[in-house]
Design an enzyme around this catalytic site. Structure first.
Site, short mmCIF file in Angstrom:
data_model
loop_
_atom_site.label_atom_id
_atom_site.label_comp_id
_atom_site.label_asym_id
_atom_site.label_seq_id
_atom_site.Cartn_x
_atom_site.Cartn_y
_atom_site.Cartn_z
N LEU A 277 1.12 -0.70 0.03
CA LEU A 277 -0.01 -0.04 0.30
C LEU A 277 0.73 1.30 -0.33
O LEU A 277 2.02 1.41 0.40
CB LEU A 277 -0.49 0.32 1.01
N CYS A 278 0.53 2.25 -0.58
CA CYS A 278 1.22 3.69 -0.30
C CYS A 278 1.05 4.14 1.27
O CYS A 278 0.43 3.72 1.26
CB CYS A 278 0.07 4.66 -1.49
N PRO A 279 2.86 4.71 1.05
CA PRO A 279 3.61 5.16 0.07
C PRO A 279 4.54 4.19 -0.09
O PRO A 279 6.08 4.08 -0.54
CB PRO A 279 4.12 6.32 0.84
#
Lengths: 359, 72
Positions: free
Chosen positions: B11-13
């Site tokens: 998942l970002c970041p």
């Protein structure tokens, strides 16, 4: 005051960019003085960022942007994002200056991030550090008395400049050496955001993130309660990134000390929990619609399993007198049986006790 | 030279951080192919590349999200 820096030898500052307005304004003030500014952003795992919007479908209309990246692009500066998840554990688990209202170790966090920023400027030949801190803005980490403590304990000392409150603080090296013009710095204090909003208007900054309670989940009461529950029931403050990500998702319901059940609230969370099925016992409804769930902990009996299935059934489309079939899939190491079907009547809403909800 | 990085299920970041760190190891002109699943990367990776001066040559959205990035 000595000479302001020469155009052909611009001094270089690294700005701590959270993605909020204050750090954006601090960086902008220095850019206005022709300082070369680049941004640095630290990922702790507790950041309230675009991924949490991505998980929850209900937030699909919110911009799925990373605010720190967005701020950097608005300012026209580079951004370095640093993964500090592992090192940060010690700050959360053992904060020397204690926690705030929840499990937020704000003062230790600030010292740690500035220590990392100081290491970064030494490694990358930058001259000083700036932050968007404002005296009195936050009750713990931004008290005036804390400012010199943070500067000293981080090792940044007089290389740490807070442009928004500089006029109320001791002179720093960038000011003393004339790298920046102190007269163009500001003297903001207090919790009011009006001076920041006025400055944003002056700079024609119309769009900025304003997260309530800051950009960290540890300032959130419900999140902190879930983290404390995790520590209490594992008899350890240890955690992994997956643990703290899962605390951001779903309903967490603990009917017994030995396990809790995490129930997705909508489709986005359903998809997210699917990715964790191999790490947990998972529950999926077979003969009715509804969310999936994960079990975190140890199932000690068939009664435990039935209890978990009845709780999940509460969030299905079935009525309490229906028979709900739930497919239970075990982790690979938990014996020869990989999955089985459990038939139960779902709980009524009131049978899922309020005290079981972690919030 | 071409390189590949698997960023699926991150998942970002984190995908942005992995792209950033990998590009730091590469030579100017090298190509990095990155395969992601978080839809947030559709925004974050091109933004990071723009502000740091790298070039996104291609984005393909199929079962996964594929980026081809040139280090400048």
């Amino acid at each position: 005051m000595q000479n302001i820096h020469k155009e052909n030898n611009p001094k270089k500052a690294i700005a701590l960019i959270s993605g909020g307005l204050d750090s954006m304004l601090a960086a902008k003030l220095l850019l206005e003085q022709n300082i070369h500014v680049e941004g640095i952003n630290f990922f702790t795992g507790f950041c309230v960022e675009g991924h949490t919007h991505a998980i929850r479908k209900k937030d699909k209309n919110k911009a799925k942007r990373n605010n720190a990246l967005w701020v950097a692009e608005q300012l026209g500066i580079k951004l370095h994002i640093i993964d500090i998840v592992e090192e940060y554990k010690d700050i959360v688990i053992n904060p020397k200056h204690g926690y705030g209202a929840n499990l937020n170790p704000c003062l230790d966090c600030k010292i740690f991030m500035l220590k990392k920023a100081h290491e970064w400027i030494k490694a990358n030949n930058f001259d000083f550090i700036i932050t968007g801190e404002v005296i009195g803005q936050r009750p713990k980490s931004q008290r005036k008395a804390c400012m010199p403590i943070v500067a000293e304990k981080s090792g940044a000392e007089d290389l740490l400049l807070r442009p928004l409150s500089a006029l109320n603080l001791e002179l720093t090296k960038p000011e003393l050496e004339g790298w920046v013009d102190r007269e163009k710095l500001l003297g903001f204090t207090g919790r009011s955001r009006k001076p920041q909003f006025a400055l944003a208007e002056k700079f024609n900054i119309e769009d900025y993130a304003q997260p309530a309670g800051g950009c960290c989940f540890l300032t959130d009461k419900a999140y902190s309660n879930k983290l404390q529950d995790l520590w209490t029931n594992r008899n350890s403050k240890h955690y992994e990134l997956d643990d703290i990500m899962l605390l951001k998702v779903g309903r967490h319901i603990r009917p017994k000390d030995n396990f809790k059940i995490i129930v997705a609230r909508e489709e986005g969370e359903n998809n997210f929990l699917q990715g964790y099925k191999k790490n947990f016992i998972s529950l999926e409804l077979e003969n009715t619609g509804g969310p999936i769930a994960l079990i975190d902990g140890k199932i000690e009996s068939d009664q435990d399993l039935e209890l978990a299935c009845k709780i999940l059934g509460r969030f299905s489309k079935a009525e309490s007198n229906d028979i709900v079939e739930t497919k239970v899939t075990f982790k690979p190491e938990e014996g020869a049986i990989k999955s089985k079907i459990v038939q139960t009547h779902p709980f009524k809403a009131e049978e899922v006790l309020e005290a079981w909800y972690l919030k | 030279m071409k390189h590949y990085i698997d960023l699926k299920n991150l998942l970002c970041p984190m995908p942005v951080i992995r792209v950033q760190n990998k590009l730091n190891e590469l030579n100017t002109g090298d190509i990095l192919d990155a395969e992601c699943t978080d839809p947030g990367t559709l925004h974050d990776i091109p933004t990071w590349c723009r502000i740091n001066g790298h070039e996104v040559l291609e984005i393909k959205e199929e079962e996964t999200i594929f980026f081809s990035i040139k280090k400048n």
